[in-house]
Design a protein around this motif. Sequence first.
Motif, PDB file in Angstrom:
ATOM      1  N   ASP A   1       0.810  -1.221   0.000  1.00 15.58           N
ATOM      2  CA  ASP A   1       0.000   0.000   0.000  1.00 15.58           C
ATOM      3  C   ASP A   1       0.842   1.269   0.000  1.00 15.58           C
ATOM      4  O   ASP A   1       0.341   2.344  -0.343  1.00 15.58           O
ATOM      5  N   ASP A   2       2.100   1.163   0.378  1.00 23.45           N
ATOM      6  CA  ASP A   2       2.928   2.358   0.557  1.00 23.45           C
ATOM      7  C   ASP A   2       4.152   2.421  -0.347  1.00 23.45           C
ATOM      8  O   ASP A   2       4.739   3.497  -0.521  1.00 23.45           O
TER       9      ASP A   2
ATOM     10  N   LYS B   1       4.519   5.098  -3.338  1.00 22.21           N
ATOM     11  CA  LYS B   1       4.755   6.490  -2.947  1.00 22.21           C
ATOM     12  C   LYS B   1       6.207   6.686  -2.536  1.00 22.21           C
ATOM     13  O   LYS B   1       6.836   7.704  -2.864  1.00 22.21           O
TER      14      LYS B   1
ATOM     15  N   ASP C   1       7.802   2.483   3.989  1.00 21.07           N
ATOM     16  CA  ASP C   1       6.474   3.073   4.175  1.00 21.07           C
ATOM     17  C   ASP C   1       6.549   4.583   4.366  1.00 21.07           C
ATOM     18  O   ASP C   1       5.542   5.244   4.622  1.00 21.07           O
TER      19      ASP C   1
ATOM     20  N   SER D   1       0.394  10.620   9.287  1.00 23.37           N
ATOM     21  CA  SER D   1      -0.468   9.437   9.280  1.00 23.37           C
ATOM     22  C   SER D   1      -1.549   9.693   8.240  1.00 23.37           C
ATOM     23  O   SER D   1      -1.487  10.681   7.497  1.00 23.37           O
ATOM     24  N   GLU D   2      -2.536   8.835   8.200  1.00 18.26           N
ATOM     25  CA  GLU D   2      -3.629   9.035   7.238  1.00 18.26           C
ATOM     26  C   GLU D   2      -4.381  10.330   7.524  1.00 18.26           C
ATOM     27  O   GLU D   2      -5.067  10.866   6.654  1.00 18.26           O
ATOM     28  N   GLN D   3      -4.281  10.825   8.759  1.00 19.35           N
ATOM     29  CA  GLN D   3      -4.974  12.054   9.144  1.00 19.35           C
ATOM     30  C   GLN D   3      -4.201  13.319   8.756  1.00 19.35           C
ATOM     31  O   GLN D   3      -4.686  14.426   8.899  1.00 19.35           O
ATOM     32  N   GLY D   4      -2.965  13.137   8.291  1.00 17.98           N
ATOM     33  CA  GLY D   4      -2.159  14.284   7.888  1.00 17.98           C
ATOM     34  C   GLY D   4      -0.892  14.395   8.709  1.00 17.98           C
ATOM     35  O   GLY D   4      -0.481  13.444   9.385  1.00 17.98           O
TER      36      GLY D   4
ATOM     37  N   ARG E   1       6.217   7.891   8.471  1.00 14.77           N
ATOM     38  CA  ARG E   1       4.857   7.419   8.740  1.00 14.77           C
ATOM     39  C   ARG E   1       4.749   6.848  10.154  1.00 14.77           C
ATOM     40  O   ARG E   1       5.524   5.970  10.537  1.00 14.77           O
TER      41      ARG E   1
ATOM     42  N   ASN F   1       3.461   4.373  12.410  1.00 10.44           N
ATOM     43  CA  ASN F   1       2.972   3.026  12.115  1.00 10.44           C
ATOM     44  C   ASN F   1       2.542   2.324  13.397  1.00 10.44           C
ATOM     45  O   ASN F   1       3.381   2.033  14.256  1.00 10.44           O
TER      46      ASN F   1
END
Length: 370
Positions: free
Chosen positions: A77-78, A81, A153, A184-187, A258, A260
């Motif tokens: 998934d990472d 990027k 990641d 994170s996914e939230q920024g 990230r 994790n």
Amino acid sequence: MVNLMDKILKKLKVPKSIRIKILKYSIKNYTYSNSKNYLEELTKISEFPKGTSISTKTILDGDYDLSIIVPAYNVQDDIRKCITSLVNQKTKYKYKVIIVNDGSTDNTMKYLKLYKKYNFVTIIDQKNKGFSGARNKGLDYVSSKYISFVDSDDYVSNNYVEQLMNAAYKHNADIVEGSYQVFSEQGVLEKNIERIDVTNDPFQTLYGYPWGKAYKKDLLNNVQFPENFWYEDTMAMYRIWPLANKVVTISPIIYNYRKNINGITISSKGKVKSLDSLYITIRLLMDCDKLNMDLTQSLYEFTLNQMIMNFNRIVPLGQSVMVKSFFVMTNTIDLYFPESKYLTKNFNLKPVEKSLRSKNYRLFAAYCLF
């Protein structure tokens, strides 16, 4: 004794939740026994890995300015990027990207094949050997003046290479470190902005992660990441940092880390293998001794801090393990940093030093937990 300690902690305005934790683990002052092999008792709980930081490998010089090593395991998934950020660098410098697929069982390798078209990208596929084994394999393919590590990641800025190498060549630096931010996914969660600085003491300057830096390749001669250990990143502080005579830090944010929830820092809590935190400290000191490396005052101060971290990682394993680990720490400090030669210059570490030298478990536990 409990009431007295509680009163002292209240006067120090220690919150009730922390006071309870301290009192729970530090009421009794256990007595050291010369007849016990505390390390042997710990290894019955969790095995002491056989890995070492010593290798016979000499890093090759070559046409590249920088080699970037990326260990990759089950990061479908990472990974795109991460690698896309590396191949799209805007730089005048010549660099190569070495990706080690460490036995992934998902689609990581499928996505890595998309980058074979880049002639400066090398992709290595191996059976799973963990972070250390993957990084060590990557070192076999280095042919550059400097080396950098990137976790698969995470991702870097498009001027990552340019910023690191500009500073490296300008100052003939042994290590260059850039600023980073945590996301994170939230920024973006936080930013760590480095002060622009040139120094000869990495222990006063650098953060402990291996990534976000460029290392002069000679620093990694005869060095490897100890395999089968958790917390293998500690290797750099014992085997690489003491060799650095010029360290440069730069302020631009060039690395994106990230957060994790599945990383070792979080997932290791309560697991017996968290004893690796103590084991790797011992292993690295053994390696330094075998190589006749000079154990500096800065490394002593770092080791005192490391003992605090080791202890806090071990706390969830319970009182018996904590006590045995403490006495292993006292023996380790006495063996490698004799009191006649080493005395902390850090006021905040004096209670730690005193408790370790006098084998006072109560004082050490109270300080660490607070």
